[in-house]
Design a protein around this motif. Sequence first.
Motif, PDB file in Angstrom:
ATOM      1  N   UNK A  78      -7.601  25.484  16.433  1.00  0.00           N
ATOM      2  CA  UNK A  78      -7.680  25.703  15.257  1.00  0.00           C
ATOM      3  C   UNK A  78      -8.635  25.050  14.355  1.00  0.00           C
ATOM      4  N   UNK A  79      -9.253  25.857  13.526  1.00  0.00           N
ATOM      5  CA  UNK A  79     -10.339  25.372  12.803  1.00  0.00           C
ATOM      6  C   UNK A  79     -10.083  24.492  11.615  1.00  0.00           C
ATOM      7  N   UNK A  80     -10.549  23.301  11.471  1.00  0.00           N
ATOM      8  CA  UNK A  80     -10.513  22.586  10.338  1.00  0.00           C
ATOM      9  C   UNK A  80     -11.167  23.180   9.130  1.00  0.00           C
ATOM     10  N   UNK A  81     -11.276  22.566   7.968  1.00  0.00           N
ATOM     11  CA  UNK A  81     -11.892  23.203   6.751  1.00  0.00           C
ATOM     12  C   UNK A  81     -13.141  22.196   6.959  1.00  0.00           C
ATOM     13  N   UNK A  82     -14.140  22.736   5.831  1.00  0.00           N
ATOM     14  CA  UNK A  82     -15.407  22.287   5.733  1.00  0.00           C
ATOM     15  C   UNK A  82     -15.489  20.451   5.530  1.00  0.00           C
ATOM     16  N   UNK A  83     -14.506  19.840   4.995  1.00  0.00           N
ATOM     17  CA  UNK A  83     -14.517  18.723   4.877  1.00  0.00           C
ATOM     18  C   UNK A  83     -14.494  17.782   6.217  1.00  0.00           C
ATOM     19  N   UNK A  84     -13.947  18.457   7.392  1.00  0.00           N
ATOM     20  CA  UNK A  84     -14.132  17.967   8.657  1.00  0.00           C
ATOM     21  C   UNK A  84     -15.239  18.741   9.521  1.00  0.00           C
ATOM     22  N   UNK A  85     -16.097  19.475   8.690  1.00  0.00           N
ATOM     23  CA  UNK A  85     -17.341  20.165   9.452  1.00  0.00           C
ATOM     24  C   UNK A  85     -16.877  21.367  10.167  1.00  0.00           C
ATOM     25  N   UNK A  86     -15.765  21.932   9.968  1.00  0.00           N
ATOM     26  CA  UNK A  86     -15.120  22.962  10.575  1.00  0.00           C
ATOM     27  C   UNK A  86     -14.995  22.796  12.020  1.00  0.00           C
ATOM     28  N   UNK A  87     -14.465  21.353  12.367  1.00  0.00           N
ATOM     29  CA  UNK A  87     -14.218  20.896  13.674  1.00  0.00           C
ATOM     30  C   UNK A  87     -12.938  21.398  13.953  1.00  0.00           C
ATOM     31  N   UNK A  88     -12.429  21.411  15.144  1.00  0.00           N
ATOM     32  CA  UNK A  88     -11.048  22.192  15.921  1.00  0.00           C
ATOM     33  C   UNK A  88     -10.055  21.367  16.567  1.00  0.00           C
ATOM     34  N   UNK A  89      -9.097  21.707  16.303  1.00  0.00           N
ATOM     35  CA  UNK A  89      -7.964  21.019  17.104  1.00  0.00           C
ATOM     36  C   UNK A  89      -7.509  21.836  18.193  1.00  0.00           C
ATOM     37  N   UNK A  90      -7.670  21.063  19.531  1.00  0.00           N
ATOM     38  CA  UNK A  90      -7.163  22.039  20.542  1.00  0.00           C
ATOM     39  C   UNK A  90      -6.572  20.872  21.499  1.00  0.00           C
ATOM     40  N   UNK A  91      -5.837  21.401  22.728  1.00  0.00           N
ATOM     41  CA  UNK A  91      -5.249  20.587  23.391  1.00  0.00           C
ATOM     42  C   UNK A  91      -5.992  19.536  24.135  1.00  0.00           C
ATOM     43  N   UNK A  92      -5.728  18.437  24.405  1.00  0.00           N
ATOM     44  CA  UNK A  92      -6.653  17.504  25.030  1.00  0.00           C
ATOM     45  C   UNK A  92      -6.917  17.975  26.336  1.00  0.00           C
ATOM     46  N   UNK A  93      -6.131  18.593  27.247  1.00  0.00           N
ATOM     47  CA  UNK A  93      -6.483  19.245  28.504  1.00  0.00           C
ATOM     48  C   UNK A  93      -7.400  20.553  28.367  1.00  0.00           C
ATOM     49  N   UNK A  94      -7.377  21.185  27.271  1.00  0.00           N
ATOM     50  CA  UNK A  94      -8.396  22.373  27.150  1.00  0.00           C
ATOM     51  C   UNK A  94      -9.894  21.849  26.904  1.00  0.00           C
ATOM     52  N   UNK A  95      -9.841  20.544  25.991  1.00  0.00           N
ATOM     53  CA  UNK A  95     -11.050  19.882  25.879  1.00  0.00           C
ATOM     54  C   UNK A  95     -11.654  19.501  27.082  1.00  0.00           C
ATOM     55  N   UNK A  96     -10.937  18.786  27.894  1.00  0.00           N
ATOM     56  CA  UNK A  96     -11.266  18.291  29.146  1.00  0.00           C
ATOM     57  C   UNK A  96     -11.893  19.497  30.087  1.00  0.00           C
ATOM     58  N   UNK A  97     -11.102  20.518  30.245  1.00  0.00           N
ATOM     59  CA  UNK A  97     -11.432  21.590  31.009  1.00  0.00           C
ATOM     60  C   UNK A  97     -12.786  22.195  30.593  1.00  0.00           C
ATOM     61  N   UNK A  98     -13.016  22.299  29.421  1.00  0.00           N
ATOM     62  CA  UNK A  98     -14.174  22.854  28.967  1.00  0.00           C
ATOM     63  C   UNK A  98     -15.492  21.989  28.831  1.00  0.00           C
ATOM     64  N   UNK A  99     -15.275  20.665  29.036  1.00  0.00           N
ATOM     65  CA  UNK A  99     -16.239  19.634  28.767  1.00  0.00           C
ATOM     66  C   UNK A  99     -16.722  19.595  27.386  1.00  0.00           C
ATOM     67  N   UNK A 100     -15.735  19.747  26.472  1.00  0.00           N
ATOM     68  CA  UNK A 100     -16.137  19.479  25.016  1.00  0.00           C
ATOM     69  C   UNK A 100     -15.760  18.093  24.540  1.00  0.00           C
ATOM     70  N   UNK A 101     -16.832  17.476  24.130  1.00  0.00           N
ATOM     71  CA  UNK A 101     -16.605  15.856  23.552  1.00  0.00           C
ATOM     72  C   UNK A 101     -15.422  15.867  22.590  1.00  0.00           C
ATOM     73  N   UNK A 102     -14.727  14.970  22.773  1.00  0.00           N
ATOM     74  CA  UNK A 102     -13.568  14.634  21.803  1.00  0.00           C
ATOM     75  C   UNK A 102     -14.159  13.755  20.627  1.00  0.00           C
ATOM     76  N   UNK A 103     -13.658  14.256  19.350  1.00  0.00           N
ATOM     77  CA  UNK A 103     -14.098  13.501  18.165  1.00  0.00           C
ATOM     78  C   UNK A 103     -12.808  12.532  17.670  1.00  0.00           C
ATOM     79  N   UNK A 104     -13.338  11.589  16.803  1.00  0.00           N
ATOM     80  CA  UNK A 104     -11.893  10.849  16.257  1.00  0.00           C
ATOM     81  C   UNK A 104     -11.774  11.225  14.736  1.00  0.00           C
ATOM     82  N   UNK A 105     -10.712  12.115  14.641  1.00  0.00           N
ATOM     83  CA  UNK A 105     -10.489  12.479  13.314  1.00  0.00           C
ATOM     84  C   UNK A 105      -8.907  13.044  13.594  1.00  0.00           C
TER      85      UNK A 105
END
Length: 190
Positions: A78-105
């Motif tokens: 789920x894409x965030x708005x422009x105030x978080x630079x259109x970052x995305x909320x995903x499940x942690x396991x999905x981020x790890x499986x794809x090698x996407x670096x996790x941000x702190x927001x």
Amino acid sequence: MMALPKEELAVIKDAVTAAVTELVTVGRLTAGDVLVVGCSTSEVRGARIGTDSTTEVGQTIVAALLHVLQPKQIALAVQCCEHLNRALVVEKAVAKDHGWPICNAVPQLHAGGATSMAAFAQFTKPVVVESIQAEAGLDIGDTFIGMHLRPVVVPVRLQVKQIGEAHVTAARIRPKYIGGARAVYDESLM
């Protein structure tokens, strides 16, 4: 604006369910694929993007999306708005499986938006990542999700053209065509 009646939330839920179900079919999504969703709850309510964010609409939309996607093991981003630079909320396991670096927001109503807040609340172990390359996308309210789709993007003309008052567009990806005039392509991948 005042809170939406339950009947209007039910109409939104049904429209989201129909749109995502059709996109999964047309986009030929399978287990392990990622679907990105951008959504302006303000637009769904008939206001200009970013002016009337509403948690109940975001919660309704995310619940409908998860209801369709989870049984098929298709990941939701789920894409965030422009105030978080259109970052995305995903499940942690999905981020790890794809090698996407996790941000702190942590998405908020006016810094991330109601839909990303709802995803953060409804996911099992939510994290925020800066960018992804999804296999398909659903854009509710002209939030521009194209930056998070893998090339090559193909528009999908859904039967659902509107959710609430928000304009709806969708896209899927296909493999790149390579080669020249003598190349032969697999029709099932188009």
